[in-house]
Design a protein around this motif. Structure first.
Motif, PDB file in Angstrom:
ATOM      1  N   PRO A   1      21.390  -0.211 -18.133  1.00 52.12           N
ATOM      2  CA  PRO A   1      20.728   0.531 -18.527  1.00 52.12           C
ATOM      3  C   PRO A   1      20.799   2.258 -17.680  1.00 52.12           C
ATOM      4  N   HIS A   2      22.073   1.312 -16.381  1.00 51.55           N
ATOM      5  CA  HIS A   2      22.608   2.809 -15.744  1.00 51.55           C
ATOM      6  C   HIS A   2      21.316   3.349 -14.898  1.00 51.55           C
ATOM      7  N   ILE A   3      20.474   2.563 -14.642  1.00 53.85           N
ATOM      8  CA  ILE A   3      19.018   3.308 -13.232  1.00 53.85           C
ATOM      9  C   ILE A   3      19.593   3.878 -12.150  1.00 53.85           C
ATOM     10  N   GLN A   4      19.554   5.406 -12.209  1.00 55.21           N
ATOM     11  CA  GLN A   4      19.982   5.653 -11.064  1.00 55.21           C
ATOM     12  C   GLN A   4      18.801   6.166  -9.689  1.00 55.21           C
ATOM     13  N   PHE A   5      17.217   6.734 -11.033  1.00 62.51           N
ATOM     14  CA  PHE A   5      15.645   6.477  -9.878  1.00 62.51           C
ATOM     15  C   PHE A   5      15.280   6.017  -9.979  1.00 62.51           C
ATOM     16  N   TYR A   6      14.272   5.454  -8.661  1.00 67.71           N
ATOM     17  CA  TYR A   6      13.303   4.241  -9.419  1.00 67.71           C
ATOM     18  C   TYR A   6      12.114   4.970  -8.754  1.00 67.71           C
ATOM     19  N   ALA A   7      10.336   4.964  -9.151  1.00 69.05           N
ATOM     20  CA  ALA A   7       9.551   4.933  -7.972  1.00 69.05           C
ATOM     21  C   ALA A   7       8.285   3.733  -8.702  1.00 69.05           C
ATOM     22  N   GLY A   8       8.099   2.819  -7.604  1.00 68.47           N
ATOM     23  CA  GLY A   8       7.251   2.071  -8.506  1.00 68.47           C
ATOM     24  C   GLY A   8       6.105   2.236  -7.554  1.00 68.47           C
ATOM     25  N   VAL A   9       5.212   2.163  -8.106  1.00 67.56           N
ATOM     26  CA  VAL A   9       3.670   1.744  -7.316  1.00 67.56           C
ATOM     27  C   VAL A   9       3.161   0.749  -7.168  1.00 67.56           C
ATOM     28  N   PRO A  10       2.960  -0.760  -6.248  1.00 67.78           N
ATOM     29  CA  PRO A  10       2.562  -2.139  -6.499  1.00 67.78           C
ATOM     30  C   PRO A  10       0.452  -1.283  -6.699  1.00 67.78           C
ATOM     31  N   LEU A  11       1.232  -3.121  -7.372  1.00 69.72           N
ATOM     32  CA  LEU A  11      -0.384  -3.127  -7.998  1.00 69.72           C
ATOM     33  C   LEU A  11      -1.621  -4.092  -7.085  1.00 69.72           C
ATOM     34  N   THR A  12      -2.207  -3.217  -6.376  1.00 67.42           N
ATOM     35  CA  THR A  12      -2.820  -3.947  -5.332  1.00 67.42           C
ATOM     36  C   THR A  12      -3.930  -4.683  -5.572  1.00 67.42           C
ATOM     37  N   THR A  13      -4.221  -5.306  -5.636  1.00 69.08           N
ATOM     38  CA  THR A  13      -5.527  -6.029  -5.516  1.00 69.08           C
ATOM     39  C   THR A  13      -7.036  -5.245  -4.289  1.00 69.08           C
TER      40      THR A  13
ATOM     41  N   LEU B   1      -0.243  -7.928  -6.998  1.00 65.42           N
ATOM     42  CA  LEU B   1       0.237  -8.157  -8.377  1.00 65.42           C
ATOM     43  C   LEU B   1       1.608  -7.897  -8.127  1.00 65.42           C
ATOM     44  N   GLY B   2       2.578  -6.853  -8.826  1.00 66.69           N
ATOM     45  CA  GLY B   2       3.363  -7.177  -9.923  1.00 66.69           C
ATOM     46  C   GLY B   2       3.551  -5.351  -8.972  1.00 66.69           C
ATOM     47  N   SER B   3       3.990  -4.300 -10.052  1.00 64.92           N
ATOM     48  CA  SER B   3       4.436  -2.985  -9.497  1.00 64.92           C
ATOM     49  C   SER B   3       4.121  -2.230 -11.682  1.00 64.92           C
ATOM     50  N   LEU B   4       2.995  -0.761 -10.671  1.00 61.48           N
ATOM     51  CA  LEU B   4       4.549   0.182 -12.528  1.00 61.48           C
ATOM     52  C   LEU B   4       5.203   0.556 -11.937  1.00 61.48           C
ATOM     53  N   CYS B   5       6.005   0.706 -12.777  1.00 64.56           N
ATOM     54  CA  CYS B   5       7.090   1.984 -12.211  1.00 64.56           C
ATOM     55  C   CYS B   5       7.898   2.314 -13.316  1.00 64.56           C
TER      56      CYS B   5
ATOM     57  N   PHE C   1       0.765  -1.215   0.175  1.00 67.35           N
ATOM     58  CA  PHE C   1       0.109   0.302   0.056  1.00 67.35           C
ATOM     59  C   PHE C   1       0.847   0.781   0.169  1.00 67.35           C
ATOM     60  N   GLU C   2       1.964   1.095  -0.671  1.00 69.81           N
ATOM     61  CA  GLU C   2       3.330   2.286  -0.400  1.00 69.81           C
ATOM     62  C   GLU C   2       3.870   2.160  -1.408  1.00 69.81           C
ATOM     63  N   LEU C   3       4.091   3.530  -2.202  1.00 70.42           N
ATOM     64  CA  LEU C   3       5.284   3.847  -3.392  1.00 70.42           C
ATOM     65  C   LEU C   3       6.914   3.302  -2.772  1.00 70.42           C
ATOM     66  N   THR C   4       7.254   3.129  -3.435  1.00 65.86           N
ATOM     67  CA  THR C   4       8.841   2.870  -2.944  1.00 65.86           C
ATOM     68  C   THR C   4       9.398   3.604  -3.989  1.00 65.86           C
ATOM     69  N   VAL C   5      10.319   5.193  -3.366  1.00 63.31           N
ATOM     70  CA  VAL C   5      10.532   5.862  -4.842  1.00 63.31           C
ATOM     71  C   VAL C   5      12.273   6.261  -4.103  1.00 63.31           C
ATOM     72  N   VAL C   6      13.115   6.100  -5.316  1.00 61.67           N
ATOM     73  CA  VAL C   6      14.830   6.145  -4.851  1.00 61.67           C
ATOM     74  C   VAL C   6      15.111   6.640  -5.283  1.00 61.67           C
ATOM     75  N   PRO C   7      15.723   7.876  -5.043  1.00 67.80           N
ATOM     76  CA  PRO C   7      16.078   9.357  -5.932  1.00 67.80           C
ATOM     77  C   PRO C   7      16.724   9.009  -6.083  1.00 67.80           C
TER      78      PRO C   7
END
Length: 177
Positions: free
Chosen positions: A70-82, A88-92, A46-52
């Motif tokens: 691809p040298h990823i430095q920033f990530y923001a993911g939202v859980p796909l929660t029923t 189920l997974g994430s939208l990131c 129920f929480e976003l994961t944000v890694v600046p």
């Protein structure tokens, strides 16, 4: 568009793998769960994961996609929660540069994740309905076949009974005459 990020994915995760179901800037792929950023995102359904800056986060700093292409430095993911609370997974979204997202961008990603879950559930329900429809069609065909056989099996004895009744009527009529 929402985050102005060059990389985005919709991922589904199971016990062993992460499956990219939609992807922008990164090829569709299947990766082992232990290498999936999504694996961290679904830990808190129920929480976003944000890694600046992933290079500064001990969970990701040695990750192959951070250290190499691809040298990823920033990530923001939202859980796909029923609605039942199952992730189920994430939208990131990801970027090759450290960054932050505004509250409005994060809220929009959350809303989009809800729509992804709704669409996944609709697709699942549609598949279930198609399976049930096929089962009903099969049962209808079996019932139709049974009705044909039963009709055929009942016709012959009924014809015999009708013939016997007519014969008895004739015999009874001749006795009266």
């Amino acid at each position: 568009e929402i985050s102005q990020s060059p990389l985005a994915q919709i991922n589904i995760i199971d016990e062993t793998n992460q499956y990219s179901k939609s992807s922008l800037g990164i090829p569709y792929n299947i990766i082992p769960r232990e290498f999936a950023f999504c694996n961290h995102t679904i830990q808190n359904p129920f929480e976003l994961t944000v890694v600046p800056d992933m290079r500064l986060d001990e969970r990701f700093q040695n990750h192959p996609a951070v250290m190499g292409e691809p040298h990823i430095q920033f990530y923001a993911g939202v859980p796909l929660t029923t609605p039942e609370g199952f992730a189920l997974g994430s939208l990131c979204v990801m970027d090759m540069h450290p960054r932050e997202l505004s509250k409005s961008q994060l809220d929009t990603l959350k809303a989009l994740a809800v729509q992804v879950v709704v669409n996944l559930q609709l697709r699942r329900n549609n598949m279930i309905l198609k399976e049930q429809q096929q089962e009903l069609k099969t049962k209808y065909e079996e019932l139709e076949q049974f009705a044909y056989v039963a009709s055929h099996d009942l016709k012959s004895p009924l014809n015999n009974i009708i013939s016997l009744v007519q014969l008895l009527k004739k015999d009874h009529q001749s006795q009266l005459d």
